[in-house]
Scaffold this active site. Structure first.
Site, PDB file in Angstrom:
ATOM      1  CG  HIS A 135     -23.596  11.980   3.287  1.00  0.00           C
ATOM      2  ND1 HIS A 135     -22.398  11.704   2.663  1.00  0.00           N
ATOM      3  CD2 HIS A 135     -24.202  12.923   2.519  1.00  0.00           C
ATOM      4  CE1 HIS A 135     -22.286  12.444   1.570  1.00  0.00           C
ATOM      5  NE2 HIS A 135     -23.367  13.197   1.467  1.00  0.00           N
ATOM      6  CG  LEU A 278      -6.306  13.338   5.102  1.00  0.00           C
ATOM      7  CD1 LEU A 278      -7.720  12.824   4.987  1.00  0.00           C
ATOM      8  CD2 LEU A 278      -6.315  14.819   5.435  1.00  0.00           C
TER       9      LEU A 278
END
Length: 302
Positions: A135, A278
């Protein structure tokens, strides 16, 4: 053709709570040629919120769309005022344990590549190389008229000079670097043109409703074709720009492994979803593999 913005996704079937078993991720990395696809969730521990997780920004903030940005001078004023303020914080974010673990896996030759949906540059700041920014990146600015590229920090300096009294307090910073400001706080913020042609400047990122460049998509598809497995880190996979690579890997018979605390749109294509934070999860995997994860990481100059 530009994509219709997809801001939310609702599961149409029973959602698995996920697992805490990191064995499949450890095994995949041991085998090598793992392609990483990361999303906003990997950067939350760096102080950048995600879109859709608990406390995600979509609950209070609608991201700028390409159509609004290009059609409305007032929308551009709001965007640049909010983004300029957000950049002061966003641009100083540092890589966390998750980013550093991905860098360590790459250094050990375990990865086939890294694709990130994020625009924060934190994988590169942690030392990862050849990262495909699906992106784009907030570090760069592009002119929509002449196509000239420039550094975000140069525009930030110009905006500081053009708006010397602009010091509002933002309610929050969003994953796209945008800050939450009221119209009153935006006021008459002065937007600057391209220094080359006087055209409209836009951050070099893919807005909602804008298509990812075809060449970049094909580069990612080629990485999927060359990988042995796909490891998704911190993405809900709500938007098709990332989900299509999960579908491609699954169709090619390659294992898809997801580390994300919440259910994702790609769960049905995955062999497992690990519902753990994470940073903790990847640091644990690195420890099991005997791979050192370096501390720290560079912040970008702003």
């Amino acid at each position: 053709m530009r994509m219709r913005p997809t801001l939310s996704w609702t599961p149409t079937e029973d959602v698995s709570p996920g697992t805490t078993d990191l064995g499949p991720v450890t095994d995949a990395l041991s085998a090598g040629d793992v392609l990483v696809l990361s999303g906003a969730g990997i950067s939350t521990e760096s102080g950048i919120p995600d879109y859709r997780g608990e406390g995600g920004s979509l609950g209070r903030h609608t991201p700028m769309t390409y159509q609004d940005f290009t059609s409305s001078p007032q929308a551009r004023r709001r965007y640049w005022a909010r983004s300029h303020l957000g950049w002061r914080t966003f641009g100083r974010a540092r890589p966390n344990a998750g980013h550093r673990a991905v860098t360590a896996f790459g250094r050990e030759g375990m990865l086939a590549g890294v694709i990130t949906q994020n625009v924060d540059g934190l994988h590169q700041a942690a030392g990862s190389e050849d990262v495909v920014e699906l992106h784009g990146s907030l570090d760069r600015v592009v002119c929509l008229t002449c196509g000239d590229f420039s550094l975000r920090r140069e525009l930030a300096r110009r905006l500081e000079e053009a708006n010397p009294g602009f010091r509002p307090v933002a309610a929050a910073i969003n994953p796209d670097g945008d800050a939450d400001l009221t119209d009153e706080q935006v006021g008459d913020f002065h937007v600057l043109p391209c220094t080359v042609c006087g055209g409209v400047l836009k951050p070099d990122v893919v807005f909602f409703g804008e298509s990812v460049p075809a060449r970049r998509v094909e580069q990612c598809r080629e990485l999927v074709r060359g990988a042995a497995s796909l490891l998704v880190l911190g993405s809900s996979l709500t938007v098709m720009s990332g989900l299509r690579f999960v579908r491609q890997a699954a169709q090619d018979g390659k294992p898809v492994l997801i580390v994300n605390r919440d259910a994702t749109r790609g769960d049905r294509h995955a062999v497992t979803r690990i519902a753990l934070p994470l940073g903790t999860a990847l640091a644990t995997v690195a420890g099991r593999l005997g791979i050192p994860v370096e501390d720290g990481g560079a912040a970008r100059p702003v």
